[in-house]
Design a protein around this motif. Sequence first.
Motif, mmCIF file in Angstrom:
data_model
loop_
_atom_site.group_PDB
_atom_site.id
_atom_site.type_symbol
_atom_site.label_atom_id
_atom_site.label_comp_id
_atom_site.label_asym_id
_atom_site.label_seq_id
_atom_site.Cartn_x
_atom_site.Cartn_y
_atom_site.Cartn_z
ATOM 1 N N THR A 1 15.647 68.565 13.464
ATOM 2 C CA THR A 1 16.396 69.314 12.464
ATOM 3 C C THR A 1 16.841 68.315 11.407
ATOM 4 O O THR A 1 17.550 67.361 11.730
ATOM 5 N N THR B 1 18.148 69.295 8.100
ATOM 6 C CA THR B 1 19.316 69.866 7.411
ATOM 7 C C THR B 1 19.544 71.291 7.909
ATOM 8 O O THR B 1 18.587 72.043 8.065
ATOM 9 N N GLY B 2 20.788 71.634 8.145
ATOM 10 C CA GLY B 2 21.118 73.018 8.501
ATOM 11 C C GLY B 2 20.719 73.381 9.928
ATOM 12 O O GLY B 2 20.544 72.505 10.774
ATOM 13 N N LEU B 3 20.555 74.657 10.167
ATOM 14 C CA LEU B 3 20.227 75.160 11.499
ATOM 15 C C LEU B 3 18.847 74.712 11.964
ATOM 16 O O LEU B 3 17.902 74.697 11.172
ATOM 17 N N SER C 1 18.652 76.597 -1.768
ATOM 18 C CA SER C 1 19.913 77.311 -1.981
ATOM 19 C C SER C 1 19.772 78.434 -3.006
ATOM 20 O O SER C 1 18.813 78.487 -3.784
ATOM 21 N N GLU D 1 18.744 73.507 1.682
ATOM 22 C CA GLU D 1 19.893 73.711 2.573
ATOM 23 C C GLU D 1 19.490 73.868 4.037
ATOM 24 O O GLU D 1 20.332 73.893 4.915
ATOM 25 N N ARG D 2 18.194 73.985 4.286
ATOM 26 C CA ARG D 2 17.726 74.013 5.680
ATOM 27 C C ARG D 2 16.341 73.376 5.728
ATOM 28 O O ARG D 2 15.482 73.711 4.902
#
Lengths: 194, 194
Positions: free
Chosen positions: B36, B38-40, B104, B182-183
């Motif tokens: 991972t 970034t993010g979930l 984003s 963002e992910r």
Amino acid sequence: MADKPGSYPDSAKAGRLIRFHGGDKGGQWRAQESRTVTGLGLAPVTFLQIDESPPPERCHWTLSAFVSNLRYTTADEREALLERQEGLGRPESHCAVLIPIRKSSDWWSMAQDERRAIYERSNHTPIGLAYLPAIARQLHHCRDLGEPFDFLTWFEFAESETDRFRALLAELRSTEEWTYVERECEIWLTKNIP
Amino acid sequence: MADKPGSYPDSAKAGRLIRFHGGDKGGQWRAQESRTVTGLGLAPVTFLQIDESPPPERCHWTLSAFVSNLRYTTADEREALLERQEGLGRPESHCAVLIPIRKSSDWWSMAQDERRAIYERSNHTPIGLAYLPAIARQLHHCRDLGEPFDFLTWFEFAESETDRFRALLAELRSTEEWTYVERECEIWLTKNIP
């Protein structure tokens, strides 16, 4: 309220499929006329229903598409459009026209700057701008879904603006961009008021 | 032959959904590591299957996407890329990495010229170009499908190019464009040779 006469789903946004169902039973819109402009036509229908559901009973065709991010519009153009445009669902907008379009493989094989240059030379944004706020519109994309069309454009206007709407279509269709259109239909509608 | 070890479907093109299934049972690719960035994260898996089918048995997640027309690439950039790039499926490409990314809402609310300017300032094309033909890649879009990611990028390279691939990722992630990510996950794979 997708079922309100003359409505358009509030939920339309990126990541949500919106479906246009043409059939013989009730929908928010009553079909007045179906015209084939270029290429293969669509079966004529009596009603149009717009929602996110699978095809309802007595449906001749369903066209699925999505609202997406801007693909050609620049920040300046967006500002000019936002300044003049009004939303869908105005009480006086008794007329709507759904225009499914498919462009040629020549169009799609071009790079972004080549397509933008044609879009620009064709005055795509200035032409639309000149008919705002009278003619409201919402673009939907569907090529990436494997649909028979690439775009479904939804137009709404007051009955008194019908001639201006025809003039808008004539202007767009005289452009270089439209030489890449290989299939185009018009479904003319009015609010289905019981 | 989607089931050949280390293969990628021949049929991937506009209008066809391609699906990446992460599971515990066989696929063309064996997962070595899930990271991972970034993010979930995504649930770790043992195998990856790529095809156009619904999720197979013992599948933890399925990510669906489509190959589409060029969104930012100019004609000159495309020419430079085509001159250097080689296809997927090279016999020496024993390694693959699937990188799902979500950007984003700030990114998506920008007009086309604003996004292109950031893409350009971030040297997106020159960075990728510098790693060709060693690192082959295929971009897939999925934001418009309501998927949890916006893009799935598929990379293939020989094991000896692993360090160069890490350098490519580090370069991309240091750019202004990546401040909008963002992910982001990485699924590292090798050909599933029985």
